[in-house]
Design a protein around this motif. Structure first.
Motif, PDB file in Angstrom:
ATOM      1  N   ASP B  67       0.830  -1.212   0.000  1.00  0.00           N
ATOM      2  CA  ASP B  67       0.000   0.000   0.000  1.00  0.00           C
ATOM      3  C   ASP B  67       0.869   1.269   0.000  1.00  0.00           C
ATOM      4  O   ASP B  67       0.615   2.214   0.752  1.00  0.00           O
ATOM      5  N   GLU B  85      -2.297  -1.769  11.325  1.00  0.00           N
ATOM      6  CA  GLU B  85      -3.307  -0.946  10.659  1.00  0.00           C
ATOM      7  C   GLU B  85      -3.792  -1.544   9.344  1.00  0.00           C
ATOM      8  O   GLU B  85      -4.958  -1.398   8.985  1.00  0.00           O
ATOM      9  N   ARG B  86      -2.899  -2.198   8.601  1.00  0.00           N
ATOM     10  CA  ARG B  86      -3.249  -2.543   7.210  1.00  0.00           C
ATOM     11  C   ARG B  86      -3.352  -4.031   6.929  1.00  0.00           C
ATOM     12  O   ARG B  86      -3.779  -4.395   5.840  1.00  0.00           O
ATOM     13  N   PRO B 162      -8.546  -4.358   7.550  1.00  0.00           N
ATOM     14  CA  PRO B 162      -7.236  -4.308   6.894  1.00  0.00           C
ATOM     15  C   PRO B 162      -7.396  -4.161   5.386  1.00  0.00           C
ATOM     16  O   PRO B 162      -8.484  -4.363   4.852  1.00  0.00           O
ATOM     17  N   ALA B 163      -6.290  -3.793   4.743  1.00  0.00           N
ATOM     18  CA  ALA B 163      -6.299  -3.756   3.285  1.00  0.00           C
ATOM     19  C   ALA B 163      -6.096  -5.164   2.740  1.00  0.00           C
ATOM     20  O   ALA B 163      -6.674  -5.536   1.720  1.00  0.00           O
TER      21      ALA B 163
END
Ligand SMILES: Nc1ncnc2c1ncn2[C@@H]1O[C@H](COP(=O)(O)OP(=O)(O)OP(=O)(O)O)[C@@H](O)[C@H]1O
Ligand SMILES: [Mg+2]
Lengths: 412, 229
Positions: B67, B85-86, B162-163
């Protein structure tokens, strides 16, 4: 959340946690209980010394300590008493005495003694001679021909209450003076040695025998402060007294100055305790580190997982530290409870050493040791365990933080 | 732009004096919303690649960008923050913290993200219901079946929005029926939330579910096949 996790982790392996707790309880309890006992022993020693005709403060001729003879006397004690009494705190007791070397003779032998002239009613609460007599009774102020001796001395000379003995001493012209006395009673003290040394007669009788008029060799002040350690203000009081009586040529000293050996011992005592606490901790600390290391290695995979899902390694270190802190706090809580139980309930009324009294007396110890819990000991023992515990706990904690997620996750 | 970019990555393991090249010049780009399987025989480097994508390990050469964040330019702590975070993770087994209940395990990651309590509770409730564990919120991992544990793990991986979710053999310890249900669930999440899923697997069923299969062989990309719907 960290706390909850830490607490649950502690009880994941209850056996291991209980083993650490047991080690902590034994360690802390031995620190606290044994220090309370030895404090009690020391308090007893100091009290014995103070009650052993020393008092908290003593005023005498500065030369008397080196040359305890009747020449070194306070010729007009009334004047001195009038000067010092207003300076003393309420509850202070004052006694005037003559203390001289002498001989006690029976038909068979002579024994070296210290002859003490006292005013019996002044001695109450000041020294052991103010306590009830052991055999016979106390001398009355009008019984000029009577004396009190220690029970041990009575047995030593093979006499009985009611027998007569002769006291010999020297007057200020170095002439021997003697007089016969009837044994009216015997006293007991914590120390048999004391009983063999001191014999008591009425002060006016001794003054007359030595031809010293009003003179005494010492004025003793006993303060209402009880325990040895708490002598705040004692030094200030003594220096105030000295300022007041400066012109008289006599000096006031506190018991710490009169008993320098005990006083020095007391001063070093906290240091000894600290060293000893640390030694006990070292034994205990190894156990804590080892067990925590085991716990940490067992949970390696979990730490790896936590790192993988995004926990920083510093946070892992913190979590393990929280767990160790919890363990330490819990352990010291249990240990202190157990120590207090031992000190207050099991040993509360003291440990009677009279069976071994012959051996302990040479140290000036009491026949009964009552444990004296000091806050310093309590705080220091717990402080040592908490501070050093956290310090050594850093090692397993940092280890836990160092597991990389990849290595930890491969480890099953 | 791709959500995951792997560029000419090599990974060498050292074992004593021996070295082993687990990945050899691998490149791969994954777009947002993909549902992709890394396939290949045992030892082909699937887990190694997944770990590099997750920033759990660093390559010896080449670079991995998640990302827009290049792992090689980040410290250990920053990579941890980025994962938090991701990324979401689902491993083959032992996914959960044993002293926490299912709900607490899922909530844990939201706490790390400093999400407000009320919101945490609500998100945990709804995600656990979504993965079909309505009755098991307060069960500890050892009171759950393997399939249920994996569902909790998926819930935890998803709950933090999350991504990308990285899943290493998530079905390997499950019977085929349970595995299929888990995959169906993840497919729904993928479609509903546009979360990218990357699997490492040699389970045929996972490959059937995947919309793209990247095959690894001896640390090299041996094939890249997209299924058109
Ligand atoms: N930490 C390590 N140290 C040494 N060699 C390793 C390490 N991790 C992996 N390997 C080796 O690298 C190669 C690739 O391993 P990897 O775990 O990525 O394979 P995989 O495709 O996931 O296999 P599997 O399907 O069995 O899980 C294997 O030969 C393995 O032995
Ligand atoms: Mg693998």
């Amino acid at each position: 959340m960290d706390l909850v996790i830490a607490w649950r982790n502690l009880w994941r392996n209850p056996r291991r946690t209980l083993i650490i707790l047991t080690a902590m309880v034994i360690g802390i309890t031995s620190m606290v209980v044994l220090s309370a006992l030895s404090r009690g022993m020391i308090d007893g020693m100091v009290d014995n010394a103070i009650n052993n005709l020393v008092g908290h403060i003593r005023i005498q001729d500065p030369e008397y300590r080196v040359d305890p003879s009747i020449i070194r006397r306070i010729t007009h004690p009334q004047q001195l008493l009038a000067d010092i009494t207003p300076l003393l705190p309420p509850g202070a007791d004052i006694a005037r005495r003559i203390k001289v070397d002498g001989m006690l003779g029976t038909s068979r032998e002579h024994v070296g003694v210290i002859i003490v002239g006292i005013i019996p009613e002044n001695e109450t609460g000041i020294s052991f001679i103010g306590r009830p007599v052991h055999q016979g009774r106390m001398i009355n102020p009008d019984e000029s021909g009577d004396l009190i001796i220690g029970q041990a001395l009575l047995e030593r000379i093979g006499a009985r209450v009611g027998r007569k003995v002769v006291l010999v001493s020297q007057n200020q012209e170095w002439e021997n003076v003697s007089r016969s006395f009837r044994i009216r009673g015997t006293y007991r003290t914590e120390l048999a040695q004391t009983e063999k040394v001191y014999v008591f007669v009425l002060l006016p009788v001794l003054q007359e025998m030595l031809g010293v008029g009003e003179g005494v060799t010492e004025i003793t002040v006993h303060l209402e402060q009880g325990k040895s350690g708490k002598d705040d203000g004692l030094a200030e009081l003594v220096s105030a007294l000295n300022t007041k009586i400066r012109d008289s040529g006599y000096i006031a000293e506190n018991w710490r100055q009169m008993l320098p050996a005990i006083s020095a011992y007391l001063e070093m005592y906290n240091g000894y305790m600290l060293i000893w606490f640390i030694v006990v901790f070292i034994a205990m600390g190894f156990g804590i580190v080892n067990t925590m290391l085991m716990a940490v290695y067992e949970r390696m995979r979990e730490f790896g997982l936590q790192r993988a899902i995004g926990m920083r390694s510093s946070r892992i270190v913190r979590m393990v530290m929280v767990e160790i802190l919890l363990l330490l706090l819990f352990g010291s809580l249990v240990a202190n409870g157990f120590s207090l139980f031992l000190i207050k309930i099991v040993f509360g009324s003291g440990i009677d050493l009279s069976l071994f009294a012959e051996g302990t007396e040479m140290w000036g110890m009491s026949r009964v040791i009552v444990p004296a819990l000091s806050l310093w000991d309590l705080y220091t023992a717990n402080g040592v365990v908490l501070v050093l515990g956290l310090l050594v706990g850093l090692y397993p904690a940092v280890r836990a933080g160092r597991f990389t997620p990849v290595e930890a996750m491969r480890h099953l | 732009m791709s959500i995951v970019e792997v560029e000419e990555v090599s990974k060498i393991y050292h074992q004593g004096k021996m070295t082993f090249k687990a990945l050899d010049d691998v490149s791969l780009a994954v777009d947002k919303g993909e549902f992709i399987a890394l396939a290949g025989p045992s030892g082909s480097g699937k887990t190694t690649l997944l770990n590099l994508v997750g920033g759990l390990d660093l390559p010896d050469s080449g670079k991995v960008v998640l990302d827009g964040n290049d792992y090689s330019k980040m410290g250990d702590g920053q990579r941890a923050d980025l994962r938090l975070e991701r990324l979401g993770f689902v491993f083959q087994s032992y996914n959960l913290i044993p002293v926490l209940t299912a709900a607490e395990n899922v909530e844990y990651i939201l706490r790390l993200q400093n999400v407000e309590k009320a919101e945490r509770i609500e998100r945990v409730q709804s995600i656990l219901d979504e993965v079909g564990l309505q009755e098991k919120h307060n069960s500890r991992p050892d009171e759950l079946s393997g399939g249920q544990q994996q569902r909790v793990a998926v819930a935890r991986a998803i709950v933090s929005n999350p991504a990308v979710v990285l899943a290493d053999e998530p079905t390997a310890n499950l019977d085929s029926k349970t595995g299929e249900k888990l995959l169906e669930m993840m497919r729904v999440m993928n479609e509903k939330r546009q979360v990218t899923f990357i699997f490492a697997t040699h389970d045929k069923m996972v490959m059937d579910f995947a919309r793209r299969i990247v095959s690894l062989h001896d640390g090299k990309v041996a094939g890249d096949q997209k299924k058109d719907e």
